[in-house]
Design a protein around this motif. Structure first.
Motif, mmCIF file in Angstrom:
data_model
loop_
_atom_site.group_PDB
_atom_site.id
_atom_site.type_symbol
_atom_site.label_atom_id
_atom_site.label_comp_id
_atom_site.label_asym_id
_atom_site.label_seq_id
_atom_site.Cartn_x
_atom_site.Cartn_y
_atom_site.Cartn_z
ATOM 1 N N GLY A 53 0.691 -1.313 0.048
ATOM 2 C CA GLY A 53 0.115 0.065 0.016
ATOM 3 C C GLY A 53 0.862 1.372 -0.031
ATOM 4 N N HIS A 74 -7.320 -4.558 -5.931
ATOM 5 C CA HIS A 74 -6.778 -3.455 -5.384
ATOM 6 C C HIS A 74 -8.030 -2.516 -4.971
ATOM 7 C CE1 HIS A 74 -8.651 -1.069 -8.958
ATOM 8 N NE2 HIS A 74 -8.324 -2.044 -9.705
ATOM 9 N N SER A 130 -9.296 1.209 -2.251
ATOM 10 C CA SER A 130 -8.760 2.391 -1.374
ATOM 11 C C SER A 130 -9.639 2.293 -0.129
ATOM 12 C CB SER A 130 -9.313 3.811 -2.092
ATOM 13 O OG SER A 130 -8.635 3.980 -3.218
ATOM 14 N N ALA A 174 -3.839 3.656 6.310
ATOM 15 C CA ALA A 174 -3.069 2.078 6.418
ATOM 16 C C ALA A 174 -3.765 1.281 7.829
ATOM 17 C CB ALA A 174 -1.716 2.480 6.503
ATOM 18 N N GLU A 177 -3.973 3.655 -0.378
ATOM 19 C CA GLU A 177 -4.446 2.932 -1.722
ATOM 20 C C GLU A 177 -3.556 1.492 -1.487
ATOM 21 O OE1 GLU A 177 -6.281 3.793 -4.228
ATOM 22 O OE2 GLU A 177 -6.511 5.729 -3.342
ATOM 23 N N LEU A 178 -4.312 0.328 -1.829
ATOM 24 C CA LEU A 178 -3.712 -1.049 -1.728
ATOM 25 C C LEU A 178 -3.668 -1.797 -2.981
ATOM 26 C CD1 LEU A 178 -5.821 -1.927 1.228
ATOM 27 C CD2 LEU A 178 -3.473 -1.275 1.513
#
Length: 94
Positions: A53, A70, A72, A76, A61-62
């Motif tokens: 991320g 993927h 958001s 984290a 964002e991942l």
């Protein structure tokens, strides 16, 4: 193949000066790592990266470790909370 001339992709000092402050505010790279434990001894047996991320000031964002998924999330920490619902997870800043 050798580099015959200057790298046209690197900014000149005056060009870099224009973006230096923004570059210093870069997103922070993190990984969500899953840990496996032995069920009887509770010792660690395996670990893997579930997702990578980028933490921005207002979101994270991942991307899944295999690159197929993927998304958001708010942060984290929030991503770690979500992944921890189904696995033992650690948030790592490499």
């Amino acid at each position: 193949m050798s580099d015959a001339g200057p790298n046209i992709w690197e900014p000149e000092p005056d060009e870099y000066a224009l973006v230096r402050d923004e570059i210093r505010r870069r997103p922070k790279l993190f990984a969500l790592c899953e840990l496996d434990r032995d069920e009887t001894e509770w010792e660690l047996t395996e670990g893997r990266v579930l997702a990578w991320g980028l933490a921005f000031p207002d979101r994270a964002e991942l991307v899944s470790a295999d690159g197929r998924g993927h998304g958001s999330v708010q942060s984290a920490n929030r991503a770690a909370e979500i992944f921890a619902r189904t696995a033992e997870v650690r948030l790592v800043y490499p």
